[in-house]
Design a protein around this motif. Structure first.
Motif, PDB file in Angstrom:
ATOM      1  N   ARG A 107       0.829  -1.213   0.000  1.00  0.00           N
ATOM      2  CA  ARG A 107       0.000   0.000   0.000  1.00  0.00           C
ATOM      3  C   ARG A 107       0.862   1.261   0.000  1.00  0.00           C
ATOM      4  O   ARG A 107       0.533   2.243  -0.663  1.00  0.00           O
ATOM      5  CB  ARG A 107      -0.947   0.007   1.196  1.00  0.00           C
ATOM      6  N   ILE A 108       1.961   1.227   0.736  1.00  0.00           N
ATOM      7  CA  ILE A 108       2.860   2.388   0.797  1.00  0.00           C
ATOM      8  C   ILE A 108       3.391   2.722  -0.589  1.00  0.00           C
ATOM      9  O   ILE A 108       3.479   3.877  -0.968  1.00  0.00           O
ATOM     10  CB  ILE A 108       4.032   2.125   1.778  1.00  0.00           C
ATOM     11  N   THR A 109       3.744   1.703  -1.329  1.00  0.00           N
ATOM     12  CA  THR A 109       4.333   1.921  -2.649  1.00  0.00           C
ATOM     13  C   THR A 109       3.291   1.985  -3.759  1.00  0.00           C
ATOM     14  O   THR A 109       3.637   2.207  -4.909  1.00  0.00           O
ATOM     15  CB  THR A 109       5.339   0.806  -2.991  1.00  0.00           C
ATOM     16  N   GLY A 110       2.031   1.767  -3.413  1.00  0.00           N
ATOM     17  CA  GLY A 110       1.015   1.718  -4.456  1.00  0.00           C
ATOM     18  C   GLY A 110       1.248   0.543  -5.388  1.00  0.00           C
ATOM     19  O   GLY A 110       0.960   0.615  -6.572  1.00  0.00           O
ATOM     20  N   ASP A 111       1.819  -0.554  -4.825  1.00  0.00           N
ATOM     21  CA  ASP A 111       2.160  -1.753  -5.582  1.00  0.00           C
ATOM     22  C   ASP A 111       3.147  -1.448  -6.712  1.00  0.00           C
ATOM     23  O   ASP A 111       3.145  -2.067  -7.757  1.00  0.00           O
ATOM     24  CB  ASP A 111       0.909  -2.437  -6.134  1.00  0.00           C
TER      25      ASP A 111
END
Length: 119
Positions: A107-111
């Motif tokens: 989620r942090i990286t937006g996948d």
């Protein structure tokens, strides 16, 4: 997106992060030859069978539970080269419901980058 920290905070967190890596390496009986924290575009970390570990310089700004996920993930690859049943069992034995942390990193990286290496 990389969380903003002062250079002194960043150095302190990087030192704390490296200490955490060494803690887990001792616990898992892994010999580290080289430990680096550097910019990485496509993954959170990488390791080599020669004992070299590289971690993304974005990790120290995250919470320690996420550090543990990435650290243990990589250290287990010294004895288990894939993400099969044994690796998953060891992750669960050391971190419990590790998938929660994996999902949070995604989620942090937006996948998108950086992510842990998909082997």
């Amino acid at each position: 997106m990389k969380p903003q920290m002062t250079p002194m905070d960043a150095d302190s967190k990087k030192t704390e992060f490296k200490q955490r890596v060494r803690h887990w390496a001792d616990k898992l009986d892994v010999r580290i030859v080289w430990l680096g924290v550097r910019p990485m575009r496509n993954k959170w970390a990488s390791c080599s069978i020669a004992g070299h570990l590289n971690f993304s310089d974005e990790l120290p700004a995250l919470k320690p539970e996420l550090w543990d996920y990435v650290i243990v993930h990589e250290l287990l690859h010294f004895s288990v080269p894939n993400h099969g049943k044994l690796w998953k069992s060891l992750m669960r034995a050391h971190l419990g419901e590790y998938e929660v942390h994996e999902g949070e990193l995604m989620r942090i990286t937006g996948d998108q980058a950086p992510q842990h290496a998909r082997r």
